[in-house]
Design an enzyme around this catalytic site. Structure first.
Site, PDB file in Angstrom:
ATOM      1  N   HIS A 140       0.853  -1.195   0.000  1.00  0.00           N
ATOM      2  CA  HIS A 140       0.000   0.000   0.000  1.00  0.00           C
ATOM      3  C   HIS A 140       0.883   1.237   0.000  1.00  0.00           C
ATOM      4  O   HIS A 140       2.064   1.168   0.357  1.00  0.00           O
ATOM      5  CB  HIS A 140      -0.897   0.001   1.234  1.00  0.00           C
ATOM      6  N   GLN A 206      -4.127   4.169   3.955  1.00  0.00           N
ATOM      7  CA  GLN A 206      -3.144   3.281   3.310  1.00  0.00           C
ATOM      8  C   GLN A 206      -3.808   2.437   2.214  1.00  0.00           C
ATOM      9  O   GLN A 206      -3.966   1.220   2.359  1.00  0.00           O
ATOM     10  CB  GLN A 206      -2.512   2.364   4.366  1.00  0.00           C
ATOM     11  N   ASP A 238       7.682  -5.388   3.913  1.00  0.00           N
ATOM     12  CA  ASP A 238       6.478  -5.309   4.732  1.00  0.00           C
ATOM     13  C   ASP A 238       5.356  -6.188   4.149  1.00  0.00           C
ATOM     14  O   ASP A 238       5.121  -6.163   2.933  1.00  0.00           O
ATOM     15  CB  ASP A 238       6.043  -3.826   4.710  1.00  0.00           C
ATOM     16  N   TYR A 242       0.656 -10.049   0.971  1.00  0.00           N
ATOM     17  CA  TYR A 242      -0.648  -9.456   0.666  1.00  0.00           C
ATOM     18  C   TYR A 242      -0.742  -8.754  -0.694  1.00  0.00           C
ATOM     19  O   TYR A 242      -1.767  -8.135  -0.986  1.00  0.00           O
ATOM     20  CB  TYR A 242      -1.002  -8.405   1.724  1.00  0.00           C
ATOM     21  N   LEU A 243       0.303  -8.817  -1.511  1.00  0.00           N
ATOM     22  CA  LEU A 243       0.313  -7.955  -2.705  1.00  0.00           C
ATOM     23  C   LEU A 243      -0.887  -8.174  -3.625  1.00  0.00           C
ATOM     24  O   LEU A 243      -1.450  -7.230  -4.158  1.00  0.00           O
ATOM     25  CB  LEU A 243       1.609  -8.152  -3.499  1.00  0.00           C
ATOM     26  N   GLU A 278       8.643 -10.027   5.898  1.00  0.00           N
ATOM     27  CA  GLU A 278       7.706 -10.075   7.007  1.00  0.00           C
ATOM     28  C   GLU A 278       6.580 -11.003   6.567  1.00  0.00           C
ATOM     29  O   GLU A 278       5.748 -10.629   5.736  1.00  0.00           O
ATOM     30  CB  GLU A 278       7.119  -8.696   7.332  1.00  0.00           C
ATOM     31  N   HIS A 344       9.015  -3.449  16.403  1.00  0.00           N
ATOM     32  CA  HIS A 344       8.197  -2.247  16.569  1.00  0.00           C
ATOM     33  C   HIS A 344       6.714  -2.580  16.652  1.00  0.00           C
ATOM     34  O   HIS A 344       5.910  -1.725  16.964  1.00  0.00           O
ATOM     35  CB  HIS A 344       8.471  -1.289  15.398  1.00  0.00           C
ATOM     36  N   ASP A 345       6.340  -3.825  16.343  1.00  0.00           N
ATOM     37  CA  ASP A 345       4.923  -4.189  16.328  1.00  0.00           C
ATOM     38  C   ASP A 345       4.443  -4.885  17.596  1.00  0.00           C
ATOM     39  O   ASP A 345       3.245  -4.916  17.849  1.00  0.00           O
ATOM     40  CB  ASP A 345       4.641  -5.121  15.137  1.00  0.00           C
TER      41      ASP A 345
HETATM   42  C1  NOJ Z   1       3.646  -4.381   9.109  1.00  0.00           C
HETATM   43  C2  NOJ Z   1       4.429  -3.356   9.855  1.00  0.00           C
HETATM   44  O1  NOJ Z   1       5.417  -4.001  10.628  1.00  0.00           O
HETATM   45  C3  NOJ Z   1       3.444  -2.585  10.689  1.00  0.00           C
HETATM   46  O2  NOJ Z   1       4.103  -1.749  11.586  1.00  0.00           O
HETATM   47  C4  NOJ Z   1       2.539  -1.831   9.759  1.00  0.00           C
HETATM   48  O3  NOJ Z   1       1.539  -1.174  10.524  1.00  0.00           O
HETATM   49  C5  NOJ Z   1       1.861  -2.759   8.763  1.00  0.00           C
HETATM   50  N1  NOJ Z   1       2.757  -3.721   8.205  1.00  0.00           N
HETATM   51  C6  NOJ Z   1       1.268  -1.981   7.615  1.00  0.00           C
HETATM   52  O4  NOJ Z   1       2.291  -1.500   6.776  1.00  0.00           O
END
Ligand code: NOJ
Ligand code: CA
Length: 539
Positions: A140, A206, A238, A242-243, A278, A344-345
């Site tokens: 996105h 997004q 990232d 999902y593409l 990811e 970070h997630d």
């Molecule tokens: C995965 C990223 O690690 C996350 O931080 C983000 O919100 C989503 N993808 C959307 O890009």
């Protein structure tokens, strides 16, 4: 826009709950005077460090970390034992998803500095032998991206088909809507300009790109070449699964794998680049390696990285064994897992450990000795505590500034930080921990120094050992040159266990850590003090 709470779905739901609660020996080694891990397999023997430029080091007092600041901290990273960085998004963004809403694929976020300052940083990192991966967010863009701004104008402009538009909420050829958003409750957003709905798996700001349009494929690969031409060493990709969407599935479609192969081919035009996926379907990550050399170089093992808190809390090894054995069983030859204990997630390692520092010691020792390439999330080496302020969404709790030294801005800034610091800053900054022999920082330094320069950890074979005490997680790692026995006590009590049918002599002294192992009469006996790991060199 601030998102205080997110109605979300599995596995992202799990991810957010976590956030809130808490021998294929490549032999590439390190070569050359600048110590840059070289050769196409460099990433297999590297230690990576994920960082948020915004939170690492501010240089101009505006409270926002920047490239000049980051450059000034490269020595710290080098000394810690870091070989490569992954930078969270550094491109222009309205920051509705902390930069994962890209407004220009080939620009720079001016909050972090100019493109020249980025180039200077990249050069300085390379001089020190530190490689740099940047985040590549392809699924996105931001709704502020010029592509979307053009696409939304009407139904027949040059980019009318670059995003996923519909007259209704939902389309028959897209099976993942409206029932399958990732963030929020509805993946279709009304656009009053074009008077149609657009599809978004994440925040409404997004919109998903339409990869079925070959122009989108070309334009995104052009952006990839832009960064490779600059000299970046690769990408963290990232939500790559999902593409493409189809009527009956929206994840890991054959078309998505076709695109990934094109992406890999693009990287192959440049020497020694690498990309890490990811994955979104965390239990089925083997698919992202393709045949082992035509898709990703690395894929994150989130079944370990995002779930180790539970086995560590109950002191039982099954989930840890499964997390590593899964890859051993399903990955193609050549696969290299990327091993995290936070990001970070998800909740900071300190939280995932339930605030019990020893659990992080043990899990970091697993991370550094398990098969794969470790990725440290900045601040983990300090046991950085979670934050308490939300600027974008609750994941900000694990995106707070680094703590370097005493004082109001803790060495991060002379101004007002963009977000409040994490808890207990006075005891968790680099200076304080450097001075304290048993600090988390000194533990990491010691562990990384032990690991360094030995290819067995990144690429050696792995065998989990069936010790008759399930509170001990033990394994053997070996390659043609060396072999090690590694054992971890998953509890705060002493533990002993044994294994029948063991034919490897064990030396008297461990190579690292605390514990006791001996081999007598074809039997391995292990005794571990509470909260400790031990490593023996078998040959
Ligand atoms: C995965 C990223 O690690 C996350 O931080 C983000 O919100 C989503 N993808 C959307 O890009
Ligand atoms: Ca700044």
């Amino acid at each position: 826009m601030k998102h205080n709470s997110l109605p979300i779905r599995l596995p992202v739901l799990v991810l957010f709950l976590l956030a809130l609660a808490c021998s294929k020996d490549s032999g590439s080694g390190k070569e050359g005077s600048d110590d840059l891990p070289t050769g196409p397999d460099w990433y297999r023997n590297a230690v990576f460090y994920e960082l948020n430029v915004r939170s690492f080091q501010d240089s101009n007092g505006d409270g926002i970390g920047d490239f000049v600041g980051l450059t000034s901290r490269l020595d710290y990273l080098k000394e810690l034992g870091i070989d490569a960085l992954w930078l969270m998004p550094i491109t222009p963004t309205p920051f509705e998803d902390s930069g994962y809403d890209v407004a220009d694929y080939v620009g720079i976020n001016l909050d972090y500095g100019t493109m020249e300052e980025f180039d200077a940083f990249l050069d300085a990192a390379h001089q020190l032998g530190i490689r740099v991966l940047v985040d590549l967010v392809l699924n996105h863009t931001s709704d502020q991206h010029a592509w979307f701004q053009e696409s939304r104008q009407d139904r027949d402009n040059a980019k009318a088909d670059w995003y996923v538009w519909s007259d209704q909420k939902g389309r028959e050829d897209i099976g993942c809507g409206p029932a399958m958003p990732i963030f929020g409750s509805d993946p279709w957003e009304w656009d009053p300009v074009r008077e149609q709905y657009y599809f978004h798996r994440f925040y409404p700001g997004q919109p998903d790109l339409n990869f079925r349009n070959p122009e989108v494929v070309e334009a995104t690969l052009d952006a990839v070449r832009f960064w490779l031409d600059k000299g970046v060493d690769g990408f963290r990709c990232d939500v790559i699964g999902y593409l493409y969407e189809a009527a009956d599935a929206c994840e890991g479609l054959p078309e998505t794998h076709d695109y990934i192969r094109q992406l890999r081919a693009t990287l192959e035009d440049y020497p020694d680049r690498a990309m890490v996926a990811e994955p979104t379907n965390w239990g089925e990550t083997a698919q992202y390696y393709g045949n082992g050399s035509d898709e990703f170089h690395m894929v994150f093992n989130f079944m370990f990285g995002y779930f180790w808190g539970s086995p560590m809390a109950v002191g039982e090894r099954t989930a840890l064994e499964t997390a590593f054995m899964n890859g051993q069983r399903t990955n193609p030859e050549g696969a290299q897992e990327a091993i995290v204990i936070g990001s970070h997630d998800v909740a900071r390692a300190y939280d995932a450990a339930g605030g019990q520092l020893w659990r992080q010691w043990v899990v970091a020792a697993i991370q550094m000795t398990a098969p794969g390439t470790p990725f440290i999330y900045y601040g983990e080496e300090l046991g950085l505590r979670p934050g308490r302020e939300i600027v974008v969404d609750p994941r900000d709790y694990q995106r707070t500034p680094m703590l370097w030294s005493d004082g109001p801005g803790w060495g991060f800034t002379t101004g007002q930080p963009w977000i409040a610091f994490g808890a207990q800053p006075e005891t968790t900054h680099v200076e304080a921990e450097s001075a304290q022999p048993d600090s988390m920082l000194n533990y990491y330094r010691d562990l990384l120094a032990f690991r360094r320069g030995n290819a067995v950890w990144g690429t050696g074979e792995f065998e989990s050992l069936e010790i008759d005490n399930r509170s001990i997680f033990a394994y053997r790692r070996w390659n043609g040159n060396e072999a090690y026995l590694v054992a971890h006590n998953l509890t705060d009590q002493p533990q002993s266990g044994s294994l029948e049918e063991w034919d490897h002599p064990v030396p008297a002294q461990p190579a690292w850590g605390e514990g006791n192992a001996s081999a007598t009469g074809g039997r391995l006996q292990i005794t571990l003090p509470p909260e400790r790991s031990v490593i023996y060199k078998l040959r």
